[in-house]
Design an enzyme around this catalytic site. Structure first.
Site, PDB file in Angstrom:
ATOM      1  N   HIS A  92       0.882  -1.178   0.000  1.00 50.76           N
ATOM      2  CA  HIS A  92       0.000   0.000   0.000  1.00 50.76           C
ATOM      3  C   HIS A  92       0.922   1.231   0.000  1.00 50.76           C
ATOM      4  CE1 HIS A  92      -2.778   2.967   1.789  1.00 50.76           C
ATOM      5  NE2 HIS A  92      -3.773   2.136   1.522  1.00 50.76           N
ATOM      6  N   ASP A 142       3.125  -4.507   7.805  1.00 49.69           N
ATOM      7  CA  ASP A 142       1.855  -3.813   7.622  1.00 49.69           C
ATOM      8  C   ASP A 142       0.749  -4.845   7.852  1.00 49.69           C
ATOM      9  OD1 ASP A 142      -0.483  -2.670   6.767  1.00 49.69           O
ATOM     10  OD2 ASP A 142       0.294  -1.996   4.822  1.00 49.69           O
ATOM     11  N   GLN A 192      -4.530  -5.170   6.835  1.00 47.73           N
ATOM     12  CA  GLN A 192      -5.515  -6.138   6.352  1.00 47.73           C
ATOM     13  C   GLN A 192      -5.520  -7.404   7.197  1.00 47.73           C
ATOM     14  OE1 GLN A 192      -7.821  -5.785   3.911  1.00 47.73           O
ATOM     15  NE2 GLN A 192      -7.141  -3.687   3.615  1.00 47.73           N
ATOM     16  N   LYS A 234     -10.192  -1.063  10.600  1.00 46.08           N
ATOM     17  CA  LYS A 234     -10.242  -2.255   9.755  1.00 46.08           C
ATOM     18  C   LYS A 234     -10.449  -3.510  10.599  1.00 46.08           C
ATOM     19  CE  LYS A 234      -7.338  -0.660   5.919  1.00 46.08           C
ATOM     20  NZ  LYS A 234      -8.137   0.340   5.276  1.00 46.08           N
ATOM     21  N   CYS A 281      -4.751   2.369  -3.610  1.00 47.67           N
ATOM     22  CA  CYS A 281      -3.500   2.908  -3.041  1.00 47.67           C
ATOM     23  C   CYS A 281      -2.350   1.926  -3.215  1.00 47.67           C
ATOM     24  CB  CYS A 281      -3.669   3.289  -1.577  1.00 47.67           C
ATOM     25  SG  CYS A 281      -4.878   4.563  -1.318  1.00 47.67           S
TER      26      CYS A 281
END
Lengths: 154, 417
Positions: free
Chosen positions: B131, B207, B210, B233, B375
């Protein structure tokens, strides 16, 4: 007609499937101008052949959604071979159509005249009900205006 | 820290009933929310925790001596402890820094750890499937300090291409990769990458924006050094994110934002930063949002993240197989077809229909999907795409959501076909 059917009228789908004036012109003499919509990645490149105050020819390449591509195609058909002042007037009328709210459109005393002057372009009026798609419809028009300004300045 | 000690029970229909927004009607149909990859929906427990906080306990944190100020501080620090436990942080709450979101977490990482540790020529190794939040801060740091940003390529089967990892790790000080792609759904082998990074003398940042809501996250087991994710999220509110950092690394990191709350002392000749995580939390923090995040963590722990992962897998297997059988040759799935190490984020490239048009027609059916580049423009370029239409599942998603998706896709294709 549902909002969706009003948005995706047959004439729009037709211009999306078979875009008019697709291609390139030699630069120079033609002027090349590019427009982007960074949000959705839509791109349009216009080739403008302007002489003697007339937009003698226009070709375009690019990719994007049905609204941006059909709007480009409809625009090219509407402005090709027109005097620059008529081209500017058409841009103004189209942008007015896009910015006008439903109510304003209904109450606007010149609406009938405007729509008639727009001809096939009036098919894009359904876009107004989908605010996020207006930028798709206006991409080619903003690019055309920018291109004509660049031609005038050079 | 009693991970797994809680009695968990998972029933997706019950989860669905807990989420008020899923009762909404859109265009005359019950909403079919398939955009959890962009932002998840909140169960009532989260919304009510935040309301109760504002109704009963709101005050600024770490300042007052009065009852509600103490309670607000306890709520705030309680959220930190809950997050630490949720990801099994070895150093507990002292390793959990609250930020605004994953993007801010990566900016903090780059500006604090990156700017103070990296010197010209040092390499940060990210991947082609990141991202922008895990790309742009490193480019900014590169432009300011002369570091190098290098990319792990993505293979044709939508996985990280690690065949030349040893070569790629040359000169690397930080590996910074996503645990799960927000476009492809690919789950990356973080444990393996952590081992390789450490073997090369580098640290590793993950990251988890998600992955955090698609399965269990255990930073001890993964053996990573930084983990970034967002509350919204994972069924929590917007405006709250986390940067978890291993204590030994966190100690060496200078503050990034300056102001109130992050200092030990301020004099006319300068300041001394506070110790611990407080030095990264300048200004009044988003207190109610941490309360909401805490409630989300409790809620997810109640479901059991293993159960959530199983449910996500089941939905993904079902959706991929039905998309492939119903739309063969008409819809290309931009992501792994192999459902191993793959989560419920499904990007679609519909033959002859632009993603914006797909999403527009789907909206007519009350189906919420995301059109665009998500993104992740380098990744889109890698596959020659300007955009995809992305459907993504949450713990409250059901196979019936996929039914509506397929019905609406059929309509989109026939409209433009």
């Amino acid at each position: 007609m549902s909002n969706l059917e009003n948005l995706y009228r047959e004439i729009i789908l037709d211009h999306y499937r078979s875009p008019r004036n697709r291609g390139e012109l030699a630069t120079p003499p033609a002027h090349k101008v590019e427009g982007f919509n960074p949000l959705c990645g839509d791109e349009v490149t216009l080739y403008l052949d302007v002489h003697d105050g007339v937009l003698a020819d226009i070709k375009m390449t690019g990719h994007g959604c049905s609204i941006s591509q059909s709007s480009s195609s409809l625009m090219s058909a509407a402005v090709k071979g027109k005097a620059l002042e008529d081209v500017h007037a058409t841009i103004d009328t189209f942008k007015e159509l896009m910015t006008g709210h439903e109510v304003a459109l209904e109450e606007h005393h010149d609406v009938e005249v405007d729509l008639r002057r727009l001809g096939e372009l009036a098919a894009l009026q359904g876009v107004v009900k989908f605010p996020v798609r207006i930028k798709c419809a206006t991409l080619a028009w903003n690019t055309l205006r920018q291109g004509l300004e660049e031609v005038a300045a050079s | 820290m009693a991970t797994g000690a809680r009695v968990t029970s998972f029933n997706a229909r019950r989860v669905r009933a807990d989420v008020p927004l899923l009762r909404r009607m859109v265009n005359g149909r019950r909403i079919t929310y398939l955009d959890s990859g962009a932002s998840s929906l909140q169960p009532r427990a989260v919304i009510e925790a935040m309301s109760r906080y504002y109704e009963l306990r709101h005050a600024n944190v770490h300042r007052g001596v009065y009852q509600t100020a103490n309670e607000a501080t306890e709520e705030y620090e309680g959220a930190r402890a809950a997050v630490a436990s949720f990801i099994n942080a070895p150093g507990g709450p002292d390793e959990v820094v609250f930020t605004k979101n994953t993007t801010e977490s990566f900016n903090l990482l780059a500006h604090s750890w990156g700017a103070s540790t990296l010197t010209p020529g040092d390499v940060v190794l990210v991947s082609e499937m990141e991202h922008h939040a895990n790309i742009v801060p490193w480019f900014q740091l590169r432009d300011a300090t002369g570091i190098e940003v290098r990319f792990i390529p993505v293979s044709d089967d939508y996985r990280l291409d690690l065949t030349k990892l040893d070569e790629l790790l040359e000169g690397v000080k930080l590996v910074s990769v996503t645990a799960m792609s927000n476009v492809l759904g690919t789950k990356n082998p973080i444990g393996e990458l952590a081992q390789a990074a450490h073997g090369a003398g580098a640290l590793i940042a993950v990251d988890a924006a998600q992955s955090i809501v698609h399965g269990p996250t255990d930073v001890r087991e993964l053996d990573v050094d930084f983990l970034a994710f967002s509350g919204h999220k994972m069924l929590g509110p917007t405006g709250i994110g986390v940067l978890w950092t291993r204590a030994s690394v966190l100690e060496s990191m200078p503050p990034f934002l300056g102001g109130g709350g992050m200092i030990a002392d301020v004099r006319l000749d300068g300041f001394t930063p506070a110790k611990g995580v407080a030095r990264f939390e300048a200004g009044t923090p988003p207190i109610a949002e941490t309360v909401g995040l805490h409630a989300a963590v409790r809620y997810l722990e109640g479901l059991g993240m293993d159960n959530v992962a199983d449910h996500d897998h089941e939905l993904t297997v079902d959706a991929l197989s039905r998309l492939e059988s119903n739309f063969a040759g008409r819809v290309r799935i931009v992501g792994p077809h192999d459902t191993k190490d793959r989560g419920g984020v499904i990007s679609l490239d519909v033959e002859g229909v632009h993603p914006h048009d797909v999403a527009q027609v789907l909206d007519e059916f009350g189906v919420c999907v995301r059109p665009g580049h998500h993104c992740a423009k380098p990744l889109m370029r890698r596959f020659g795409l300007a955009a995809t239409a992305r459907a993504s599942f949450g713990p409250y998603s059901l196979k019936s959501d996929t039914d509506v998706l397929l019905e609406a896709l059929e309509a989109a294709i026939s409209m433009f076909g």
